[in-house]
Design a protein around this motif. Structure first.
Motif, PDB file in Angstrom:
ATOM      1  N   GLU A 146      40.943  13.401  38.671  1.00 49.25           N
ATOM      2  CA  GLU A 146      40.726  12.610  37.794  1.00 49.25           C
ATOM      3  C   GLU A 146      41.534  11.672  38.302  1.00 49.25           C
ATOM      4  O   GLU A 146      40.996  10.270  37.751  1.00 49.25           O
ATOM      5  CB  GLU A 146      40.986  13.143  35.643  1.00 49.25           C
ATOM      6  CG  GLU A 146      39.740  13.755  35.911  1.00 49.25           C
ATOM      7  CD  GLU A 146      40.280  14.077  33.786  1.00 49.25           C
ATOM      8  OE1 GLU A 146      39.627  13.474  33.182  1.00 49.25           O
ATOM      9  OE2 GLU A 146      41.342  14.702  33.768  1.00 49.25           O
ATOM     10  N   ASP A 154      32.788   6.152  36.977  1.00 48.10           N
ATOM     11  CA  ASP A 154      31.773   6.609  35.230  1.00 48.10           C
ATOM     12  C   ASP A 154      32.774   5.766  35.313  1.00 48.10           C
ATOM     13  O   ASP A 154      33.758   5.491  34.104  1.00 48.10           O
ATOM     14  CB  ASP A 154      32.298   7.757  35.059  1.00 48.10           C
ATOM     15  CG  ASP A 154      31.396   8.225  33.667  1.00 48.10           C
ATOM     16  OD1 ASP A 154      31.154   7.130  33.289  1.00 48.10           O
ATOM     17  OD2 ASP A 154      31.494   9.419  33.399  1.00 48.10           O
ATOM     18  N   ASP A 212      31.852   3.307  32.339  1.00 50.25           N
ATOM     19  CA  ASP A 212      31.644   4.005  30.871  1.00 50.25           C
ATOM     20  C   ASP A 212      33.016   4.982  30.142  1.00 50.25           C
ATOM     21  O   ASP A 212      33.491   4.140  29.300  1.00 50.25           O
ATOM     22  CB  ASP A 212      30.602   4.341  30.617  1.00 50.25           C
ATOM     23  CG  ASP A 212      29.781   4.185  30.620  1.00 50.25           C
ATOM     24  OD1 ASP A 212      29.615   2.730  30.566  1.00 50.25           O
ATOM     25  OD2 ASP A 212      27.953   4.426  30.921  1.00 50.25           O
ATOM     26  N   THR A 213      33.868   5.449  31.060  1.00 50.14           N
ATOM     27  CA  THR A 213      34.579   5.922  30.375  1.00 50.14           C
ATOM     28  C   THR A 213      36.034   5.870  30.672  1.00 50.14           C
ATOM     29  O   THR A 213      37.446   5.474  29.860  1.00 50.14           O
ATOM     30  CB  THR A 213      34.953   7.872  30.765  1.00 50.14           C
ATOM     31  OG1 THR A 213      34.740   7.919  32.474  1.00 50.14           O
ATOM     32  CG2 THR A 213      34.187   8.899  30.872  1.00 50.14           C
ATOM     33  N   SER A 252      29.375   9.233  38.962  1.00 50.74           N
ATOM     34  CA  SER A 252      29.447  10.579  38.452  1.00 50.74           C
ATOM     35  C   SER A 252      28.094  11.577  37.728  1.00 50.74           C
ATOM     36  O   SER A 252      27.506  13.053  37.818  1.00 50.74           O
ATOM     37  CB  SER A 252      30.482  10.491  37.193  1.00 50.74           C
ATOM     38  OG  SER A 252      30.950  12.026  35.990  1.00 50.74           O
ATOM     39  N   ALA A 253      27.153  10.389  36.912  1.00 54.10           N
ATOM     40  CA  ALA A 253      25.906  11.018  36.558  1.00 54.10           C
ATOM     41  C   ALA A 253      25.117  12.413  37.922  1.00 54.10           C
ATOM     42  O   ALA A 253      24.640  13.179  37.818  1.00 54.10           O
ATOM     43  CB  ALA A 253      25.210  10.041  36.326  1.00 54.10           C
ATOM     44  N   LEU A 298      26.658  15.827  38.802  1.00 59.63           N
ATOM     45  CA  LEU A 298      26.878  16.567  37.529  1.00 59.63           C
ATOM     46  C   LEU A 298      25.343  17.070  37.684  1.00 59.63           C
ATOM     47  O   LEU A 298      24.939  18.006  37.085  1.00 59.63           O
ATOM     48  CB  LEU A 298      27.600  16.148  35.947  1.00 59.63           C
ATOM     49  CG  LEU A 298      28.605  15.847  35.358  1.00 59.63           C
ATOM     50  CD1 LEU A 298      28.846  14.716  34.552  1.00 59.63           C
ATOM     51  CD2 LEU A 298      29.660  16.564  35.846  1.00 59.63           C
ATOM     52  N   TRP A 318      38.057  11.636  31.603  1.00 57.32           N
ATOM     53  CA  TRP A 318      36.119  12.125  32.072  1.00 57.32           C
ATOM     54  C   TRP A 318      36.037  13.417  31.975  1.00 57.32           C
ATOM     55  O   TRP A 318      34.953  13.722  31.101  1.00 57.32           O
ATOM     56  CB  TRP A 318      36.259  11.835  33.967  1.00 57.32           C
ATOM     57  CG  TRP A 318      34.865  12.282  34.160  1.00 57.32           C
ATOM     58  CD1 TRP A 318      33.728  11.217  34.187  1.00 57.32           C
ATOM     59  CD2 TRP A 318      34.702  13.399  35.265  1.00 57.32           C
ATOM     60  NE1 TRP A 318      32.927  12.562  34.882  1.00 57.32           N
ATOM     61  CE2 TRP A 318      33.476  13.383  34.973  1.00 57.32           C
ATOM     62  CE3 TRP A 318      35.650  15.034  34.830  1.00 57.32           C
ATOM     63  CZ2 TRP A 318      32.910  14.494  35.707  1.00 57.32           C
ATOM     64  CZ3 TRP A 318      34.898  15.709  36.059  1.00 57.32           C
ATOM     65  CH2 TRP A 318      33.950  15.594  35.770  1.00 57.32           C
ATOM     66  N   ARG A 373      35.382  14.096  28.424  1.00 58.66           N
ATOM     67  CA  ARG A 373      33.953  13.868  28.127  1.00 58.66           C
ATOM     68  C   ARG A 373      32.838  14.501  28.555  1.00 58.66           C
ATOM     69  O   ARG A 373      31.571  14.570  27.966  1.00 58.66           O
ATOM     70  CB  ARG A 373      33.571  11.810  28.184  1.00 58.66           C
ATOM     71  CG  ARG A 373      35.313  11.592  26.781  1.00 58.66           C
ATOM     72  CD  ARG A 373      34.447  10.960  25.854  1.00 58.66           C
ATOM     73  NE  ARG A 373      35.745  10.924  24.322  1.00 58.66           N
ATOM     74  CZ  ARG A 373      35.735   9.879  23.994  1.00 58.66           C
ATOM     75  NH1 ARG A 373      34.473   8.251  24.836  1.00 58.66           N
ATOM     76  NH2 ARG A 373      37.046   9.387  23.966  1.00 58.66           N
ATOM     77  N   ARG A 374      32.765  14.413  29.202  1.00 58.04           N
ATOM     78  CA  ARG A 374      31.737  14.617  30.029  1.00 58.04           C
ATOM     79  C   ARG A 374      31.120  16.311  30.942  1.00 58.04           C
ATOM     80  O   ARG A 374      30.426  16.965  31.284  1.00 58.04           O
ATOM     81  CB  ARG A 374      31.979  13.874  31.994  1.00 58.04           C
ATOM     82  CG  ARG A 374      31.785  12.394  32.336  1.00 58.04           C
ATOM     83  CD  ARG A 374      30.754  12.237  31.358  1.00 58.04           C
ATOM     84  NE  ARG A 374      30.545   9.907  31.354  1.00 58.04           N
ATOM     85  CZ  ARG A 374      29.734   9.818  30.197  1.00 58.04           C
ATOM     86  NH1 ARG A 374      29.173  10.187  29.399  1.00 58.04           N
ATOM     87  NH2 ARG A 374      30.733   8.505  30.196  1.00 58.04           N
ATOM     88  N   VAL A 375      32.390  16.606  30.289  1.00 59.39           N
ATOM     89  CA  VAL A 375      32.154  17.859  31.229  1.00 59.39           C
ATOM     90  C   VAL A 375      32.769  19.273  30.027  1.00 59.39           C
ATOM     91  O   VAL A 375      31.523  19.980  29.264  1.00 59.39           O
ATOM     92  CB  VAL A 375      33.037  18.519  32.167  1.00 59.39           C
ATOM     93  CG1 VAL A 375      33.196  20.401  31.931  1.00 59.39           C
ATOM     94  CG2 VAL A 375      32.942  17.364  33.427  1.00 59.39           C
ATOM     95  N   ASN A 392      30.763  19.255  26.988  1.00 58.81           N
ATOM     96  CA  ASN A 392      29.165  19.467  27.735  1.00 58.81           C
ATOM     97  C   ASN A 392      28.504  20.603  27.330  1.00 58.81           C
ATOM     98  O   ASN A 392      28.541  21.571  28.399  1.00 58.81           O
ATOM     99  CB  ASN A 392      29.248  18.793  29.294  1.00 58.81           C
ATOM    100  CG  ASN A 392      27.252  18.022  29.048  1.00 58.81           C
ATOM    101  OD1 ASN A 392      26.805  18.652  28.983  1.00 58.81           O
ATOM    102  ND2 ASN A 392      27.597  17.435  30.684  1.00 58.81           N
TER     103      ASN A 392
END
Length: 525
Positions: A412, A434, A436-437, A470-471, A474, A490, A493-495, A498
């Motif tokens: 990160e 990423d 957005d984050t 990132s997208a 994943l 990150w 929010r993403r993992v 999720n």
């Protein structure tokens, strides 16, 4: 060629001041060894720092042409002359962290040598031998650079070279062709070393104009030679454009405070360094009766040194004021060249207050002052030595012991990614883009800058395969590891939040004052 003999009456003080002797050479050799020793001592046990990795990666590029491409792409913010110099240096002395830091230490010494030679045109050896080492070796902003392989040593050296040319021009109403070429070359070097080089070049040019105004002199060739050095900004423009993005939507810095201005004016020294100011006041008080008896005209108080000294020191409040109203560049390393102004002003004060022939009590005060400041500086240095040793070598080794060798590992933090990628190439480290984050209000302030820096890296072809969206990552990976920091967003929010993934904590480690957590992540079938 017309000489400005009116500026000097060539008293014994001034005659001694203008003569460089073997003692000067001996002192400069001594301080070269001392600065190199300090660099080696500070670097021991300290691995590459993240900022160092950026310029080290560019300077050691196997392809010279690709290095130029990477520089133009904004892979690092420095000027081309730094990378050319560092590249040649590492070809001679190796590509280790210590070798790169010794290049910075050498630049700091070159700055000391130029400033010493400049000061000796105006001041006695005993004055210069006390004031210059004091400024160089008690200022924490200078000491920090001795352990960092960045472009600030060369920035300091280039500024000192321009000031030296200023001193030569101050003695000659009609500078010859060689001096004009030297003025052009040194200003070109200064502007082509760091973006703020143009600020320091402009300030010294302003000092030249002020000096000429006091003498009712106009020397357009001299001014044009200095401004012509700014031509390096033309090939530099692509780098500056790419680097400017790093500060969008905001830079990692925050607006400075009044305390920041006060600290900058004393170069971030500890409280013990105020002892020097107290002793200086004592000398002024005891010497006031001498000043009252002898009114010294401005010419005898070394007008050129005072003007350029105050001009360089004026950068500190100027940059502080500008940083209150826009992106803040009020950072200790950006202000490093102002130490030259402080040194010249201190020399001027002591030359004026401490006569060559003086009473024994004044000599005793000077000896006590120098000894006390040296003791205080040594105490401050060794008391804070733990700060200089971050990040330690051991942290990436501790990290590697907790991670698999053949699995993707998402990092990160930008600094951990760059440091660990350099020291542990056996790990499959990744940094995910990423945006957005990164721009969320809760995200660390420095995240946008780090994001843009690694985006520039990817564009330049450095670790391009390890930097991806990132997208995309994943979508294509179902089993990976994450090095998570509590301040980053990150992973949460993403993992972690999720439902498509499950995360198991695999260990922790420390980098400086922060505790990082290692997670093993799997996609839920």
């Amino acid at each position: 060629m017309q000489k400005l003999s009116v500026t000097y009456d060539f008293t014994m003080d001034q005659y001694e001041a203008r003569r460089m002797t073997t003692s000067d050479t001996s002192w400069l050799v001594f301080w070269l060894v001392a600065l190199f020793a300090a660099c080696i001592f500070l670097s021991h046990g300290r691995q590459f720092w993240s900022d160092e990795v950026f310029d080290w990666t560019v300077a050691r590029d196997p392809s010279f042409h690709h290095m130029l491409f990477a520089w133009r792409s904004g892979a690092d913010v420095g000027g081309i002359f730094f990378y050319l110099g560092a590249r040649a240096w590492m070809r001679l002395f190796g590509e280790s962290a210590l070798a790169l830091r010794l290049f910075t230490a050498f630049g700091v010494w070159i700055a000391l040598a130029f400033t010493w030679t400049t000061a000796r045109r105006w001041f006695r050896l005993e004055i210069v031998a006390v004031c210059l080492p004091f400024c160089w070796l008690t200022a924490h902003s200078v000491l920090r650079q001795l352990m960092i392989g960045r472009f600030y040593g060369l920035l300091l050296a280039a500024t000192a070279a321009v000031v030296y040319c200023y001193a030569l021009a101050a003695e000659d109403l009609a500078p010859n062709y060689r001096l004009l070429v030297a003025i052009f070359a040194t200003n070109c070097l200064l502007v082509g070393t760091h973006p703020l080089g143009v600020l320091y070049s402009g300030v010294i040019l302003a000092a030249t104009l002020i000096l000429d105004a006091t003498r009712r002199t106009w020397r357009p060739k001299l001014y044009l030679a200095a401004i012509a050095g700014w031509i390096i900004l033309w090939p530099y423009r692509f780098t500056l454009q790419a680097s400017a993005i790093v500060a969008k939507p905001h830079f990692w810095t925050i607006a400075p405070t009044g305390d920041d201005l006060r600290n900058a004016m004393v170069f971030w020294t500890d409280e013990l360094q105020w002892l020097w100011a107290i002793l200086l006041v004592a000398i002024i008080v005891f010497s006031v009766f001498q000043i009252a008896k002898k009114r010294t005209p401005l010419e005898k108080m070394h007008a050129p040194s005072l003007i350029v000294g105050f001009a360089l020191m004026a950068v500190i409040p100027l940059l502080w004021f500008l940083s209150l109203r826009g992106t803040s560049y009020f950072v200790d390393r950006y202000l490093l060249p102002t130490i030259i102004g402080a040194a010249l002003l201190q020399c001027a004060a002591f030359q004026y207050l401490v006569p060559r022939v003086r009473p024994r009590w004044l000599t005793s005060i000077l000896i006590v002052s120098v000894a006390a400041v040296a003791a205080g500086s040594a105490y401050s240095f060794f008391n804070d030595i733990h700060w200089y040793r971050e990040p330690p070598h051991s942290y990436t080794d501790s990290l590697a012991a907790l991670l698999p060798k053949n699995a993707p590992i998402v990092v990160e933090r930008v600094d951990i990614f760059t440091e660990a990628t350099t020291t542990r190439p056996d790990l499959q480290l990744l940094y995910l883009l990423d945006w957005d984050t990164v721009i969320l209000p809760e995200s660390p302030r420095g995240e946008p800058s780090g994001y843009h820096e690694l985006e520039n890296w990817q564009r330049a072809g450095y670790h391009a395969a390890a930097i991806e969206p990132s997208a995309q990552f994943l979508t294509t990976h179902s089993d990976f590891w994450v090095i998570s920091d509590p301040t980053e967003l990150w992973f949460d929010r993403r993992v972690r939040n999720n439902p498509a993934f499950e995360a198991e904590q695999a260990g922790t480690f420390r980098r400086e004052d922060s505790t990082e957590t290692i997670w093993h992540v799997r996609r839920i079938p």
